[in-house]
Design an enzyme around this catalytic site. Sequence first.
Site, PDB file in Angstrom:
ATOM      1  N   ASN A  42       3.136   0.754  -2.927  1.00 45.99           N
ATOM      2  CA  ASN A  42       2.708   2.146  -2.778  1.00 45.99           C
ATOM      3  C   ASN A  42       2.468   2.808  -4.131  1.00 45.99           C
ATOM      4  OD1 ASN A  42       5.574   1.783  -2.840  1.00 45.99           O
ATOM      5  ND2 ASN A  42       5.923   3.851  -2.074  1.00 45.99           N
ATOM      6  N   GLU A  44       1.816   6.593  -5.792  1.00 50.11           N
ATOM      7  CA  GLU A  44       1.930   8.028  -5.518  1.00 50.11           C
ATOM      8  C   GLU A  44       1.153   8.861  -6.537  1.00 50.11           C
ATOM      9  OE1 GLU A  44       6.144   8.791  -5.282  1.00 50.11           O
ATOM     10  OE2 GLU A  44       6.259   7.797  -3.309  1.00 50.11           O
ATOM     11  N   CYS A  53      -0.150   4.059   0.735  1.00 48.98           N
ATOM     12  CA  CYS A  53       0.967   3.182   1.116  1.00 48.98           C
ATOM     13  C   CYS A  53       0.721   1.734   0.667  1.00 48.98           C
ATOM     14  CB  CYS A  53       1.133   3.173   2.629  1.00 48.98           C
ATOM     15  SG  CYS A  53       1.652   4.748   3.322  1.00 48.98           S
ATOM     16  N   GLU A  55       0.976  -0.997   2.425  1.00 47.14           N
ATOM     17  CA  GLU A  55       0.230  -1.794   3.402  1.00 47.14           C
ATOM     18  C   GLU A  55      -1.270  -1.660   3.191  1.00 47.14           C
ATOM     19  OE1 GLU A  55       2.680   0.373   3.880  1.00 47.14           O
ATOM     20  OE2 GLU A  55       3.626   0.154   5.837  1.00 47.14           O
ATOM     21  N   CYS A  88       4.089   3.549   8.517  1.00 51.52           N
ATOM     22  CA  CYS A  88       3.568   4.840   8.985  1.00 51.52           C
ATOM     23  C   CYS A  88       2.405   4.616   9.946  1.00 51.52           C
ATOM     24  CB  CYS A  88       3.145   5.706   7.803  1.00 51.52           C
ATOM     25  SG  CYS A  88       1.550   5.285   7.098  1.00 51.52           S
ATOM     26  N   CYS A  91      -0.996   3.423   8.467  1.00 56.62           N
ATOM     27  CA  CYS A  91      -1.045   1.992   8.145  1.00 56.62           C
ATOM     28  C   CYS A  91      -1.108   1.137   9.411  1.00 56.62           C
ATOM     29  CB  CYS A  91       0.149   1.605   7.284  1.00 56.62           C
ATOM     30  SG  CYS A  91       0.002   2.278   5.610  1.00 56.62           S
TER      31      CYS A  91
HETATM   32  N1  THU Z   1       5.074   4.462   2.320  1.00 60.35           N
HETATM   33  C1  THU Z   1       4.495   3.217   2.353  1.00 60.35           C
HETATM   34  O1  THU Z   1       4.146   2.653   1.315  1.00 60.35           O
HETATM   35  N2  THU Z   1       4.309   2.652   3.556  1.00 60.35           N
HETATM   36  C2  THU Z   1       4.658   3.201   4.758  1.00 60.35           C
HETATM   37  O2  THU Z   1       4.359   2.644   5.803  1.00 60.35           O
HETATM   38  C3  THU Z   1       5.418   4.456   4.773  1.00 60.35           C
HETATM   39  C4  THU Z   1       5.499   5.186   3.487  1.00 60.35           C
HETATM   40  C5  THU Z   1       5.284   5.095   1.012  1.00 60.35           C
HETATM   41  C6  THU Z   1       4.430   6.307   0.746  1.00 60.35           C
HETATM   42  C7  THU Z   1       5.254   7.036  -0.268  1.00 60.35           C
HETATM   43  O3  THU Z   1       4.953   6.523  -1.561  1.00 60.35           O
HETATM   44  C8  THU Z   1       6.686   6.675   0.056  1.00 60.35           C
HETATM   45  O4  THU Z   1       6.614   5.539   0.893  1.00 60.35           O
HETATM   46  C9  THU Z   1       7.461   7.766   0.757  1.00 60.35           C
HETATM   47  O5  THU Z   1       6.765   8.238   1.855  1.00 60.35           O
END
Ligand code: THU
Length: 133
Positions: A42, A44, A53, A55, A88, A91
């Site tokens: 991920n 940000e 994310c 995925e 999430c 994804c």
């Molecule tokens: N995140 C993912 O990488 N994948 C998911 O399926 C859920 C959330 C990341 C996004 C963000 O950087 C952190 O987790 C917190 O939400």
Amino acid sequence: MDKKELVNEAIKASEFAHVPYSNFHVGAAMLLKDGRIFTGANMESSSYGLTICAERNCIFGAYARGVKKGDIIAFAVVADTSTPVSPCGACRQIIAEYLNKDVPIYLANFKGEIVEYKIEELIPYYFDGSELK
Ligand code: THU
């Protein structure tokens, strides 16, 4: 390669997560039928909604390098969660569109717990675009 090895690749990828805001490292790894592995983590942004994310970084990165849907035979996602990580909704939608339905989806945590699903269990009745003209 077994599921534990693929999860380990996802754990390694999670080290590259750029997570200054959440400090929540997520890793994803994809196994191809020719044995290659693509990973993602991920990323940000200070403009939070721009975050991507693990995925989707994994899947889009693989496709951008020529991977096709039929090449993908397994997919793993991992985070430092008390139970195996839950992807999430966004994804799940992308997994449903970019991976074949029978591909095993391994959800895991850093403790080594792994559960296995098929994407239609994770996102039943998803939008499949078939009505788009
Ligand atoms: N995140 C993912 O990488 N994948 C998911 O399926 C859920 C959330 C990341 C996004 C963000 O950087 C952190 O987790 C917190 O939400």
